[in-house]
Motif scaffolding. Structure first.
Motif, PDB file in Angstrom:
ATOM      1  N   LEU A 256       0.850  -1.191   0.000  1.00 38.70           N
ATOM      2  CA  LEU A 256       0.000   0.000   0.000  1.00 38.70           C
ATOM      3  C   LEU A 256       0.886   1.241   0.000  1.00 38.70           C
ATOM      4  O   LEU A 256       2.023   1.198   0.481  1.00 38.70           O
ATOM      5  CB  LEU A 256      -0.886   0.044   1.246  1.00 38.70           C
ATOM      6  CG  LEU A 256      -1.649  -1.209   1.652  1.00 38.70           C
ATOM      7  CD1 LEU A 256      -0.912  -1.951   2.754  1.00 38.70           C
ATOM      8  CD2 LEU A 256      -3.036  -0.832   2.157  1.00 38.70           C
ATOM      9  N   PRO A 257       0.367   2.372  -0.502  1.00 41.30           N
ATOM     10  CA  PRO A 257       1.144   3.611  -0.387  1.00 41.30           C
ATOM     11  C   PRO A 257       1.318   3.991   1.081  1.00 41.30           C
ATOM     12  O   PRO A 257       0.407   3.833   1.889  1.00 41.30           O
ATOM     13  CB  PRO A 257       0.272   4.647  -1.107  1.00 41.30           C
ATOM     14  CG  PRO A 257      -0.732   3.868  -1.886  1.00 41.30           C
ATOM     15  CD  PRO A 257      -0.928   2.581  -1.161  1.00 41.30           C
ATOM     16  N   ALA A 258       2.497   4.477   1.422  1.00 38.14           N
ATOM     17  CA  ALA A 258       2.708   4.975   2.777  1.00 38.14           C
ATOM     18  C   ALA A 258       1.867   6.225   3.008  1.00 38.14           C
ATOM     19  O   ALA A 258       1.660   7.025   2.090  1.00 38.14           O
ATOM     20  CB  ALA A 258       4.181   5.298   2.993  1.00 38.14           C
ATOM     21  N   PRO A 259       1.342   6.425   4.212  1.00 41.31           N
ATOM     22  CA  PRO A 259       0.598   7.659   4.506  1.00 41.31           C
ATOM     23  C   PRO A 259       1.450   8.884   4.184  1.00 41.31           C
ATOM     24  O   PRO A 259       2.653   8.912   4.458  1.00 41.31           O
ATOM     25  CB  PRO A 259       0.345   7.563   6.015  1.00 41.31           C
ATOM     26  CG  PRO A 259       0.449   6.111   6.337  1.00 41.31           C
ATOM     27  CD  PRO A 259       1.456   5.545   5.391  1.00 41.31           C
ATOM     28  N   GLY A 260       0.821   9.876   3.569  1.00 38.71           N
ATOM     29  CA  GLY A 260       1.531  11.107   3.257  1.00 38.71           C
ATOM     30  C   GLY A 260       2.283  11.090   1.946  1.00 38.71           C
ATOM     31  O   GLY A 260       2.934  12.075   1.592  1.00 38.71           O
ATOM     32  N   THR A 261       2.189   9.989   1.189  1.00 34.14           N
ATOM     33  CA  THR A 261       2.924   9.919  -0.077  1.00 34.14           C
ATOM     34  C   THR A 261       2.043  10.113  -1.296  1.00 34.14           C
ATOM     35  O   THR A 261       2.533  10.485  -2.357  1.00 34.14           O
ATOM     36  CB  THR A 261       3.672   8.581  -0.213  1.00 34.14           C
ATOM     37  OG1 THR A 261       2.725   7.499  -0.267  1.00 34.14           O
ATOM     38  CG2 THR A 261       4.634   8.366   0.941  1.00 34.14           C
ATOM     39  N   VAL A 262       0.752   9.841  -1.171  1.00 31.02           N
ATOM     40  CA  VAL A 262      -0.205   9.973  -2.271  1.00 31.02           C
ATOM     41  C   VAL A 262      -1.369  10.823  -1.778  1.00 31.02           C
ATOM     42  O   VAL A 262      -1.822  10.640  -0.640  1.00 31.02           O
ATOM     43  CB  VAL A 262      -0.707   8.576  -2.722  1.00 31.02           C
ATOM     44  CG1 VAL A 262      -1.843   8.700  -3.720  1.00 31.02           C
ATOM     45  CG2 VAL A 262       0.440   7.769  -3.326  1.00 31.02           C
ATOM     46  N   PRO A 263      -1.872  11.762  -2.588  1.00 29.35           N
ATOM     47  CA  PRO A 263      -3.003  12.580  -2.137  1.00 29.35           C
ATOM     48  C   PRO A 263      -4.172  11.735  -1.640  1.00 29.35           C
ATOM     49  O   PRO A 263      -4.603  10.799  -2.309  1.00 29.35           O
ATOM     50  CB  PRO A 263      -3.387  13.358  -3.404  1.00 29.35           C
ATOM     51  CG  PRO A 263      -2.124  13.447  -4.187  1.00 29.35           C
ATOM     52  CD  PRO A 263      -1.410  12.146  -3.944  1.00 29.35           C
ATOM     53  N   GLY A 264      -4.651  12.048  -0.449  1.00 27.90           N
ATOM     54  CA  GLY A 264      -5.799  11.350   0.119  1.00 27.90           C
ATOM     55  C   GLY A 264      -5.463  10.115   0.931  1.00 27.90           C
ATOM     56  O   GLY A 264      -6.345   9.541   1.568  1.00 27.90           O
TER      57      GLY A 264
END
Length: 314
Positions: free
Chosen positions: A216-224
């Motif tokens: 999964l994308p790390a928090p804060g790396t992809v908008p939303g």
């Protein structure tokens, strides 16, 4: 239960099975660092591979991006008389000998009709990087421990394509190879950005298709993508018996150290098992100081220095 990865040495990994690796990661309780590296670019240290540099800064797992199983290249490996010291098919085994680390590679389930026109970019596709069962089997024979099904920028990798590739690869290699799947960013798919990059439904489909680890994308790396959203998805994956990787795949591996620490702690709070840091601080790998800062943030100097200092001869 296998020895936790925090405490493992090169000799431990030589005898590990797939289940040993998974058990070892789980037993480390969110303190495993995976560093993505590109072998086809000029290494940061010119005559030392990016993978070796990442390992010496604290990486537990080395994830090779842009690795073509038909034409394997990792620049910086030893030379004899100006020529590679090992045959191409032994590239992964040589990297394991030099680093004493678990090795994974990315394979991409590309939907050709959705891919962006990127033939002139670093990320342009080749047949040996596609997520096929044949390519995964070739990687396994080369000594790869894990295959991650994901996408580079603009390459047209959809979640449905990931699921389809997982089914084919799992049917042939489920008992031999760790299978990870997910997306760090939209990968060129309109409509699979933000919170639509990965959902509970996607996670269920990936696990049903054979995934051992969900990315999964790390928090804060992809908008939303917030810490709370990622935490819910991780809890769901854990409830299904899968491990997770949170990934920095948005070039923030080249951000300042404070940003890296903040992302690291959000990933730790979200409950991930593996912390991934991407390969384009400068093209090829994360900034070395950011790998170390991330490691210290999630496991302190004791475990960081232990990983950095342990000889590959142990």
């Amino acid at each position: 239960m296998a020895k936790r990865m925090l405490d493992c040495t090169a000799s431990d990994f030589r005898n590990f099975t797939k289940e040993d690796y998974l058990s070892s990661i789980a037993g480390s309780e969110g303190r495993v660092i995976a560093c993505e590296c590109i072998g086809i670019t000029m290494p940061v240290l010119v005559d030392v591979t990016n993978a070796e540099l990442a390992a010496c800064m604290g990486a537990d797992i080395l994830l090779l991006n842009m690795f073509d199983v038909d034409h394997p290249v990792v620049n910086g490996l030893p030379l004899i008389g100006g020529m590679p010291a090992v045959a191409a098919q032994d590239t992964v085994k040589e990297l394991k000998r030099l680093t004493g680390r678990m090795i994974g590679i990315n394979l991409e389930p590309v939907e050709e009709k959705l891919a962006a026109e990127n033939d002139e970019t670093l990320w342009r596709m080749s047949q040996g990087r596609k997520a096929t069962a044949d390519n995964a089997e070739r990687a396994c024979e080369m000594g790869v421990d894990m295959v991650l099904l994901t996408g580079n920028p603009g390459n047209g990798v959809s979640n449905q394509a990931i699921t389809d590739s997982l089914k084919a690869i799992s049917a042939r290699l489920k008992d031999r190879l760790i299978l990870a799947a997910g997306k760090m960013h939209a990968s060129g798919i309109t409509g699979e950005g933000g919170e639509n990059i990965i959902t509970r439904k996607d996670i269920d489909e990936f696990i049903d298709a054979g995934a051992d680890i969900i990315l999964l994308p790390a928090p804060g790396t992809v908008p939303g993508i917030t810490m709370e959203y990622v935490r819910e998805l991780i809890a769901h994956a854990h409830g299904r018996g899968a491990l997770t990787i949170t990934a920095i795949g948005t070039s923030q591996e080249g951000a300042d150290v404070d940003t890296i620490r903040r992302i690291a702690l959000m990933c730790k709070m979200a409950g991930t098992d593996i912390h991934h840091i991407g390969d384009t601080g400068y093209p090829g790998m994360a900034l070395p100081e950011n790998i170390m800062a991330y490691s210290v943030a999630v496991r302190g100097v004791r475990h960081t220095y232990h990983r950095m200092a342990t000889s590959v001869n142990r």
